[in-house]
Design a protein around this motif. Structure first.
Motif, short mmCIF file in Angstrom:
data_model
loop_
_atom_site.label_atom_id
_atom_site.label_comp_id
_atom_site.label_asym_id
_atom_site.label_seq_id
_atom_site.Cartn_x
_atom_site.Cartn_y
_atom_site.Cartn_z
N GLU A 326 0.73 -1.11 -0.17
CA GLU A 326 0.11 0.06 -0.10
C GLU A 326 0.73 1.29 -0.05
OE1 GLU A 326 -3.17 2.02 -0.39
OE2 GLU A 326 -3.34 -0.20 -0.03
N ASN A 329 1.10 4.55 -2.89
CA ASN A 329 0.07 4.25 -3.77
C ASN A 329 -0.73 5.70 -3.72
OD1 ASN A 329 -1.63 2.67 -5.32
ND2 ASN A 329 -3.32 2.68 -3.99
N ASN A 330 -0.70 5.98 -5.11
CA ASN A 330 -1.29 7.38 -5.57
C ASN A 330 -0.43 8.55 -5.16
OD1 ASN A 330 -3.60 6.20 -6.83
ND2 ASN A 330 -4.60 6.04 -4.96
#
Length: 520
Positions: A326, A329-330
């Protein structure tokens, strides 16, 4: 109903006489159902939720015999939601018990929801006789194969003697690393077959999930980024609540003196009424911050993916998460820290001992003005007693009589969204809602799980389940379950005649009179 009471019934109307005889006979040996229940209890399972029937009724009966509390639900979907909520509240998975075929399919929603929220869940399912496989057996279905799409681990024990091994592995997989779902499949004959106790393979007991630490180098990076930031912000997610890191994070927030935002289920890790909480200025805080520290929170749809215009274009992210995949992410500018939140909080507090962080006064002034303005707007709506009541006015009345430190289950569309901004929490894990998956139908199951846990460990607490009328409809029959077990739940339904705004009575009557309401 208790197992021993069932065995002592003179007339048994819900177990086939042949299977009933097998249960009584197997008391002299260890049957598959008993071995499953014994193995689950040894791994620390305390609760089981399900709908009994062929071929799993013996598992529920044996579970009670071994001290596991069994709750008979009205639907397997609600059972899987309830079991997953226990996992979140306690860090130990509960069991959702389901029959084969359709019963298993009903649990898939809860399995997916637990995976998306990173909550530990064990699903135990029965399946058709192996000897009838591929012959069109009763409720035959490829459950193990399908389970792999909804669980971290999906398996069928290779033999009766190896059941403890598979139970331990399922428990470990559900709790270690990023928590999630594990599914175990048991053919009918494995459940009723018997084995001598000395023929059972030994298996280890799964301890508490490891709590990874971060490096001294990463702690230094965090400190340097905090020193350079002009407008820092902390976001506390439900990962911090699951980690039970409230003591460490409270100390960290107060020592840094940085404003914080809780996610919906991160509420209460630090008191929502804390002077550093800027929930009422959420949009401004997210848009203006130049450094955001994510503590167990993801840059997903709930945080607008961390992208402009909701976030600053050049915002720097510090992300602390148990799940390495995770991290980053982004976002392209991120200090990535894989660690348990409780472990990280203690490490960071020790590292910061004696060190100071300067917060720009203008940053505080901007947030304080926005907080005051938005609180006044909310209070104005809460004071509006015009009928029908708006959501804020309805919640204001509930708050007046709400027992202190109640666990609130909030579900619906507007009903749930509004509750985030008006219902404050001073303790962690006291709010349960649709979560990362945005799941409708979780409310009744969550409330039953929370109430059962409170009954056993916090008897003075109340559980308040506040649902929209549409959300209530998904699992409304579970009210009977709550009544049957005498659970301390108060159900409150916001009746707005449908999803979101709904229709008033006059408008809906007019719609029906105009013709077919499905096409008008």
């Amino acid at each position: 109903m208790n197992f021993l009471k069932v065995l002592n019934l003179k007339k048994n109307n819900f177990i086939n006489p042949k299977r009933f005889a097998m249960i009584k006979m197997s008391q002299d040996k260890l049957d598959g159902a008993g071995l499953i229940a014994k193995s689950l209890r040894e791994q620390g399972v305390e609760y089981m939720f399900g709908v009994v029937g062929i071929p799993v009724i013996e598992i529920a009966l044996r579970a009670q015999q071994y001290g596991i509390k069994y709750v008979g639900m009205r639907n397997e979907q609600s059972a899987s939601y309830a079991a997953s909520a226990i996992g979140y509240l306690t860090r130990k998975p509960a069991v959702a018990l389901c029959v084969s075929g359709p019963g298993f399919v009903h649990t898939l929603a809860g399995m997916a929801n637990a995976n998306e929220n990173a909550w530990p869940l064990l699903v135990v399912g029965g399946s058709s006789d192996l000897g009838q496989e591929s012959q069109g057996a009763f409720q035959e279905y490829p459950q193990v194969a399908l389970g792999k799409n909804f669980a971290k681990y999906s398996a069928r024990p290779s033999s009766l003697s190896n059941i403890p091994f598979f139970v331990e592995k399922a428990f470990r997989t559900a709790t270690y690393g990023r928590p999630g779902t594990a599914y175990l499949d048991f053919p009918a004959e494995m459940i009723t077959s018997t084995i001598e106790p000395d023929e059972v393979a030994c298996s280890a007991l799964c301890g508490e999930a490891p709590r990874p630490l971060t490096s001294e180098e990463n702690l230094q990076k965090v400190y340097e980024a905090l020193k350079e930031a002009k407008k820092p912000l902390i976001i506390i997610g439900k990962g911090a609540a699951y980690s039970q890191a409230e003591k460490e994070i409270n100390k960290l927030v107060e020592s840094l003196g940085i404003p914080f935002l809780p996610s919906p289920m991160g509420k209460g890790v630090v008191d929502d009424d804390h002077s550093l909480c800027v929930s009422a200025a959420r949009s401004t805080a997210l848009k203006e911050a130049d450094l955001i520290v994510l503590l167990g929170s993801r840059l997903n749809w709930m945080l607008h993916f961390g992208q402009p215009p909701r976030f600053a274009e050049k915002v720097k992210i510090i992300q602390v998460d148990l799940n390495a995949e995770e991290l980053g992410n982004n976002t392209t500018d991120c200090i990535k820290i894989q660690a348990d939140l409780k472990s990280f909080g203690k490490q960071m507090n020790d590292f910061l001992d004696g060190k100071k962080i300067h917060i720009d006064r203008q940053w505080w002034d901007l947030l304080a003005k926005k907080v005051e303005k938005n609180k006044n707007v909310i209070q104005s709506m809460a004071n509006d007693s015009t009928l029908p009541l708006n959501y804020y006015a309805a919640y204001a009345q509930i708050k007046k009589v709400l027992p202190k430190n109640s666990i609130i289950v909030s579900e619906g569309a507007n009903t749930m969204d509004t509750s985030r901004s008006i219902m404050n929490h001073s303790e962690p894990r006291h709010r349960l809602d649709a979560g990362s998956f945005g799941t409708m139908g979780v409310g009744s199951g969550f409330a039953i799980a929370a109430a059962l846990h409170c009954r056993d460990y916090h008897p003075s607490k109340k559980v308040i389940c506040i649902q929209g009328d549409s959300a209530f409809g998904f699992g409304g029959m579970e009210i009977e379950t709550a009544y049957r077990y005498n659970l301390p739940i108060i159900f409150i339904i916001f009746n707005n005649n449908g999803i979101y705004g709904g229709l008033d009575t006059e408008s809906f009557a007019g719609l029906k009179e105009s013709g077919d309401p499905t096409i008008k």
